[in-house]
Design an enzyme around this catalytic site. Structure first.
Site, mmCIF file in Angstrom:
data_model
loop_
_atom_site.group_PDB
_atom_site.id
_atom_site.type_symbol
_atom_site.label_atom_id
_atom_site.label_comp_id
_atom_site.label_asym_id
_atom_site.label_seq_id
_atom_site.Cartn_x
_atom_site.Cartn_y
_atom_site.Cartn_z
ATOM 1 N N ASP A 146 2.263 -34.063 -56.842
ATOM 2 C CA ASP A 146 1.343 -35.062 -56.324
ATOM 3 C C ASP A 146 2.065 -36.398 -56.190
ATOM 4 O O ASP A 146 3.007 -36.701 -56.942
ATOM 5 C CB ASP A 146 0.150 -35.240 -57.270
ATOM 6 N N ARG A 147 1.607 -37.217 -55.264
ATOM 7 C CA ARG A 147 2.251 -38.503 -55.010
ATOM 8 C C ARG A 147 2.388 -39.339 -56.287
ATOM 9 O O ARG A 147 3.420 -39.979 -56.518
ATOM 10 C CB ARG A 147 1.433 -39.268 -53.965
#
Length: 318
Positions: A146-147
């Site tokens: 995930d970012r």
């Protein structure tokens, strides 16, 4: 028969070479349609505009050598539209490399940097490393983070390495461990969270995941590493399956949301951590253990960033 799509806005038919067999169709299309937003790829798959051997397929379909993939007319960026990644970010990512050989590159991804462009982002880690390693023509992400999650991210520089690691990930050939700072007092010892997860996309386009009996099987093992009174716990998370947002949702399901999680967190706890300077998601891919194609074992660890260290230094041990 085309082997690579062009920018022409017409229907194209791509024949899958044997060396790409086993890839998911969505990942294959993202490789072939460089620059196409992820949302576009999923939309044309969902609407049945992509056909494999004249039939509709789901995003999880795994392509086979000789498959004929129909790609509908879409607009791709011209080569001169390729985003140029700023030099400071390139230098930051170059310094974050923890391992590199002829076939594999592993980076300690900073929190807040996406692994790829799309959804309003012109570039991510993969685009940056294609700029840093122009000679690595086959450079691809092996998996995703995930970012807002930091830590170890694998990029394959050769198709053979990509196939090897995808096969290892589908089995039990890659051991991935994460650290998470969670709310409250996690019970003693290792704990299993075995709860099916279902992905939903909101009208805004935001992707959310919920525990739902109709979802896909998901299992995460949690182990207590350090306690901070009844206030917070540092845990090690080992995902046995690899579902979207799995650790974050399983932690919430167990009653211990991860600090700084804007989607699944606890607002009060998050504010207290932010007041300590913790303006990030406290989830970090800390270690990887795998075997390279030649049989050599590879064990990697990635340190947490300064923000994480500063917050931990302010918390009081149990």
């Amino acid at each position: 028969m085309n082997s690579k799509p062009t920018n022409a806005q017409s229907v194209q038919f791509l024949e899958v070479p044997e060396e790409l067999a086993g890839q998911r169709i969505d990942n294959y299309l993202r490789t072939q349609l460089k620059g196409a937003p992820k949302t576009l790829i999923y939309r044309i798959l969902r609407k049945g505009e992509v056909r494999v051997n004249k039939g509709r397929v789901k995003p999880e379909y795994r392509i086979q050598g000789g498959d004929i993939v129909r790609v509908p007319p879409i607009r791709l960026p011209e080569p001169n539209e390729t985003p140029v990644v700023a030099q400071p970010l390139l230098e930051r990512l170059e310094q974050a490399i923890v391992y590199e050989d002829k076939g594999l590159l592993v980076v300690n991804k900073p929190a807040g940097i996406a692994v790829h462009g799309g959804s309003g982002l012109s570039f991510g880690v993969i685009e940056a490393f294609r700029q840093l390693r122009p000679e690595a023509k086959e450079l691809e992400l092996v998996h995703r983070l995930d970012r807002d999650t930091s830590g170890l991210l694998m990029l394959a520089k050769k198709r053979s390495m990509l196939r090897h690691l995808h096969a290892a990930l589908r089995g039990d050939g890659v051991d991935k461990r994460y650290w998470a700072l969670v709310r409250g007092h996690w019970p003693t010892g290792t704990r299993k969270v075995h709860a099916p997860l279902l992905k939903n996309t909101l009208r805004s386009g935001e992707r959310m995941v919920d525990v739902n009996p109709e979802g896909k099987e998901a299992l995460t093992l949690f182990k207590v590493l350090r306690r901070f009174g009844r206030y917070a716990t540092l845990v090690e998370a080992s995902p046995v399956t690899g579902r979207t947002h799995q650790i974050r949702v399983h932690a919430k399901h167990a009653g211990h949301s991860i600090a700084g999680d804007a989607k699944y967190g606890d607002e009060g706890f998050d504010k207290e951590i932010r007041d300590l300077g913790g303006k990030r998601l406290f989830l970090h891919a800390v270690s990887l253990n795998l075997t390279l194609p030649d049989g050599t074992p590879l064990s990697l660890n990635a340190p947490v960033d300064e923000t994480w260290e500063q917050v931990m230094g302010q918390l009081q041990d149990d």
